[in-house]
Motif scaffolding. Structure first.
Motif, short mmCIF file in Angstrom:
data_model
loop_
_atom_site.label_atom_id
_atom_site.label_comp_id
_atom_site.label_asym_id
_atom_site.label_seq_id
_atom_site.Cartn_x
_atom_site.Cartn_y
_atom_site.Cartn_z
N UNK A 86 -1.86 6.44 15.36
CA UNK A 86 -2.20 5.47 14.28
C UNK A 86 -3.19 5.58 13.24
N UNK A 87 -4.39 6.26 13.90
CA UNK A 87 -5.71 6.66 13.13
C UNK A 87 -5.07 7.73 12.15
N UNK A 135 0.47 3.69 9.27
CA UNK A 135 1.03 4.04 7.52
C UNK A 135 1.17 2.96 6.57
N UNK A 136 1.29 1.79 7.13
CA UNK A 136 1.00 0.71 6.37
C UNK A 136 -0.27 0.43 5.81
N UNK A 152 -1.75 3.04 3.53
CA UNK A 152 -1.12 2.74 2.19
C UNK A 152 -1.86 1.66 1.38
N UNK A 153 -2.22 0.62 2.25
CA UNK A 153 -2.76 -0.40 1.49
C UNK A 153 -4.28 -0.15 1.20
N UNK A 154 -4.64 0.51 1.95
CA UNK A 154 -6.42 1.29 1.63
C UNK A 154 -6.37 2.19 0.48
N UNK A 155 -5.42 2.75 0.57
CA UNK A 155 -5.30 3.81 -0.68
C UNK A 155 -5.06 3.10 -2.01
N UNK A 193 5.46 2.01 17.00
CA UNK A 193 5.09 0.77 16.50
C UNK A 193 3.50 0.89 15.65
N UNK A 194 2.68 1.61 16.38
CA UNK A 194 1.47 1.61 15.88
C UNK A 194 1.29 2.70 14.87
N UNK A 195 2.18 3.60 14.85
CA UNK A 195 2.25 4.62 13.73
C UNK A 195 2.59 4.00 12.54
#
Length: 370
Positions: A165-166, A363-364, A367-370, A357-359
């Motif tokens: 996830x990280x 990713x989401x 993407x949002x942070x980027x 699910x964590x992965x």
């Protein structure tokens, strides 16, 4: 003149001979496993195992009669049976009994016309006998084993989910590694403390159900005509009529009133011993949970220690964790007498499902942070 000679028995086919010889080899090997286990036991367990040896010898004699001159040289037994013999010689543990339970449950005699109905029934009974022998070990093992399996599985799944996830968020490898180590330490300490508190509380709850050892001292002071002693026995599971009769016996001196009540003490001590054995030791549960969580949680971090990053680290971690999950599931299957492969696949599916699910969430989030 009438020919009184009986017709000759037909010659068995080559496939029949091969099958019978394999049965013969397997019966001999299983008898050897039971004999080896018996040599490591004493008392009733030894006598039971030797009884199984005698039964396997009867089956062996059946195939010898059918084979007659076609016995030939001894065949190699199946790999599974050879492994059982090896484990019995080296360990003689609950694992061997659990594996023998599975072996007995898979007997082909029920579908083979050359095996007698009694032999097929024997194999089913053998499964129940071995199940009973294994139950004693499973009871003593269940508390610590539950904590160990739960700890290892939780360490594998939670830290794999944390690491990938990280990694999916796109942060640096050093941050992912730090998160994995932090997850290992925090999870192991939490699991150990949680198991100790849980098991300790459960043992205290069970102890609270035992009779007060000082209660028997007040029995002589009870009114023989009006008292609640029968209610004590009813609360412990006796039928009302039996409870009343036993209370009268106690109070009218048909049993010694100075001493513990056998009806309550024996049943309570037996139930207490069984219940406490099933729960296990709080310290053992905490220690095994801590160690097994750590051993599971370290596996997803291994690729990061060797400098792998990104997708390569995720794939290697997933493969290592997948192998460990399947091994854990297989061990649970063996000890529970269930098919190891089915349990291994179930463990793998649950673990990878949580990690996936964590992965996706990582990713989401990335993407949002980027």
């Amino acid at each position: 003149m009438t020919d009184t000679h009986l017709p000759a028995e037909p010659e068995p086919s080559a496939s029949d001979i091969r099958r019978w010889r394999q049965y013969l080899a397997d019966e001999r090997a299983e008898a050897a496993v039971y004999a080896e286990l018996a040599s490591r036991r004493h008392g009733e367990e030894r006598a039971i195992l030797l009884g199984l040896v005698d039964a396997e010898r009867r089956h062996e004699a059946h195939w010898l009669r059918l084979l007659g001159p076609h016995v030939g040289l001894p065949l190699r037994t199946k790999l599974r049976t050879r492994l059982l013999g090896f484990f019995a010689r080296r360990f003689g543990s609950i694992f061997v009994l659990a594996l023998m339970q599975q072996a007995e449950s898979r007997s082909p005699y029920g579908d083979d016309a050359d095996a007698t109905v009694a032999m097929a029934a024997d194999e089913q009974i053998h499964e129940e006998v071995v199940r009973g022998l294994a139950a004693r070990g499973r009871t003593s093992l269940s508390g610590t084993f539950r904590a160990a399996v739960f700890g290892a599985n939780d360490g594998l799944v939670s830290n794999l989910a944390l690491v990938i996830g990280m990694a999916a968020t796109g942060v640096s490898n050093s941050i992912v590694l730090a998160a994995g180590i932090a997850g290992l330490l925090a999870g192991a300490l939490s699991m150990g403390a949680g198991e100790y508190v849980s098991v300790r509380s459960q043992r205290e709850l069970l102890s609270a159900t035992l009779p007060n050892p000082g209660t028997h001292a007040i029995l002589p002071n009870l009114d023989a005509e009006a008292n609640e002693l029968a209610l004590v026995y009813r609360a412990r599971g006796m039928a009302p009529a039996d409870a009343e009769a036993h209370a009268r016996e106690r109070l009218y001196g048909l049993e010694c009133v100075h001493g513990d009540d056998p009806a309550v003490t024996r049943a309570a001590s037996h139930d207490d011993a069984d219940a406490h054995a099933a729960v296990g030791s709080a310290w053992y549960a905490a220690f095994s949970s801590f160690c097994f969580f750590s051993s599971g949680a370290i596996i997803p971090v291994i690729p990061l220690f060797f400098g792998l990053t990104g997708l390569a680290a995720i794939l290697v971690a997933a493969i290592l964790v997948g192998v460990a999950l399947m091994l854990t599931g297989a061990v649970v299957g063996v000890l529970s007498g269930a098919p190891p492969l089915k349990r291994a696949v179930r463990q793998l599916a649950i673990g990878f499902g949580a990690a996936a699910v964590t992965y996706v969430l990582g990713l989401l989030f990335g993407t949002q942070v980027g």
